[in-house]
Scaffold this motif. Sequence first.
Motif, PDB file in Angstrom:
ATOM      1  N   SER A 181       0.840  -1.192   0.000  1.00 58.69           N
ATOM      2  CA  SER A 181       0.000   0.000   0.000  1.00 58.69           C
ATOM      3  C   SER A 181       0.875   1.242   0.000  1.00 58.69           C
ATOM      4  O   SER A 181       2.090   1.159   0.189  1.00 58.69           O
ATOM      5  CB  SER A 181      -0.905  -0.009   1.240  1.00 58.69           C
ATOM      6  N   SER A 182       0.263   2.395  -0.214  1.00 62.37           N
ATOM      7  CA  SER A 182       1.007   3.653  -0.175  1.00 62.37           C
ATOM      8  C   SER A 182       1.214   4.079   1.273  1.00 62.37           C
ATOM      9  O   SER A 182       0.542   3.586   2.190  1.00 62.37           O
ATOM     10  CB  SER A 182       0.241   4.743  -0.920  1.00 62.37           C
ATOM     11  N   SER A 183       2.125   5.024   1.480  1.00 62.35           N
ATOM     12  CA  SER A 183       2.399   5.501   2.834  1.00 62.35           C
ATOM     13  C   SER A 183       1.169   6.154   3.451  1.00 62.35           C
ATOM     14  O   SER A 183       0.845   5.910   4.618  1.00 62.35           O
ATOM     15  CB  SER A 183       3.565   6.501   2.815  1.00 62.35           C
ATOM     16  N   ASN A 184       0.484   6.978   2.673  1.00 64.04           N
ATOM     17  CA  ASN A 184      -0.701   7.656   3.199  1.00 64.04           C
ATOM     18  C   ASN A 184      -1.807   6.673   3.545  1.00 64.04           C
ATOM     19  O   ASN A 184      -2.469   6.791   4.587  1.00 64.04           O
ATOM     20  CB  ASN A 184      -1.221   8.677   2.177  1.00 64.04           C
ATOM     21  N   ALA A 185      -2.006   5.686   2.687  1.00 65.20           N
ATOM     22  CA  ALA A 185      -3.041   4.680   2.955  1.00 65.20           C
ATOM     23  C   ALA A 185      -2.679   3.865   4.194  1.00 65.20           C
ATOM     24  O   ALA A 185      -3.549   3.520   4.994  1.00 65.20           O
ATOM     25  CB  ALA A 185      -3.209   3.758   1.752  1.00 65.20           C
ATOM     26  N   THR A 186      -1.388   3.587   4.361  1.00 68.36           N
ATOM     27  CA  THR A 186      -0.946   2.833   5.532  1.00 68.36           C
ATOM     28  C   THR A 186      -1.152   3.632   6.806  1.00 68.36           C
ATOM     29  O   THR A 186      -1.573   3.087   7.830  1.00 68.36           O
ATOM     30  CB  THR A 186       0.540   2.456   5.389  1.00 68.36           C
ATOM     31  N   LYS A 187      -0.854   4.922   6.757  1.00 67.95           N
ATOM     32  CA  LYS A 187      -1.096   5.775   7.920  1.00 67.95           C
ATOM     33  C   LYS A 187      -2.570   5.749   8.301  1.00 67.95           C
ATOM     34  O   LYS A 187      -2.917   5.704   9.486  1.00 67.95           O
ATOM     35  CB  LYS A 187      -0.658   7.215   7.619  1.00 67.95           C
ATOM     36  N   ASN A 188      -3.441   5.790   7.298  1.00 65.46           N
ATOM     37  CA  ASN A 188      -4.879   5.742   7.562  1.00 65.46           C
ATOM     38  C   ASN A 188      -5.281   4.397   8.169  1.00 65.46           C
ATOM     39  O   ASN A 188      -6.166   4.336   9.035  1.00 65.46           O
ATOM     40  CB  ASN A 188      -5.661   5.979   6.273  1.00 65.46           C
ATOM     41  N   THR A 189      -4.627   3.325   7.719  1.00 67.67           N
ATOM     42  CA  THR A 189      -4.927   2.005   8.257  1.00 67.67           C
ATOM     43  C   THR A 189      -4.534   1.930   9.725  1.00 67.67           C
ATOM     44  O   THR A 189      -5.273   1.390  10.559  1.00 67.67           O
ATOM     45  CB  THR A 189      -4.180   0.913   7.466  1.00 67.67           C
TER      46      THR A 189
END
Length: 218
Positions: A181-189
């Motif tokens: 996943s992308s960094s931003n998507a991972t942060k959201n996760t």
Amino acid sequence: MNRMQPSPASTQAIADSDAIAVERTLAGDRDAYRVLVERHSHNVFRLAYRMTGNRHDAEEVVQEAFLRGYQKLGQFAARANFGTWVYRIAANYAIDRMRQRQKEESRREAPRVEDHNGMENDPLNRVKDEAPTPERLTQSLELRKQMEQALAALSDAERTAFVMRHWEGCGIEEIAGVLKSSSNATKNTVFRAVHKLRHALQPFVETRTQARAMGTES
């Protein structure tokens, strides 16, 4: 709890030593790979146990991770960190194992009974406790039960992100690599996982807080 971070010098020394062991393994020295297994198996098992929640699956993850690492060692980039590389292999396989277990359990009518033997290896017993007392140890059993239920309610990605970020101290980029996943998507996760866990544990925390305020906490 986060992993203890070694000094930059020791980290580099380990990486250099790993690189030599990888080269020797590729040259046909199997004992060299055994050194890599012994050096990194503890951290890989800890991650696997926290993700899967039981020793049997965790041991399977460790064995499979190092087997796949050996089979794919020719693809290992010379400048990469072997510890991080096999860690990622283990995390990916742990996700696959959790999904497989969920499918197996969905076919069973009887509820799954967790094995609570070997509690010293239970990751939820690693919750920081500055002054453990019999009372607090009793409370930790209830906390562990509540935490297990809350973790089970998370998606595979959320549980993986939470474990790697808040228990293993992994960086966002490392987690993103595992989740593909992308960094931003991972942060959201990670954020979603923390939010869900806080919401699920809030009644338990409020009950303990009220008991403490009234002086009736056991």
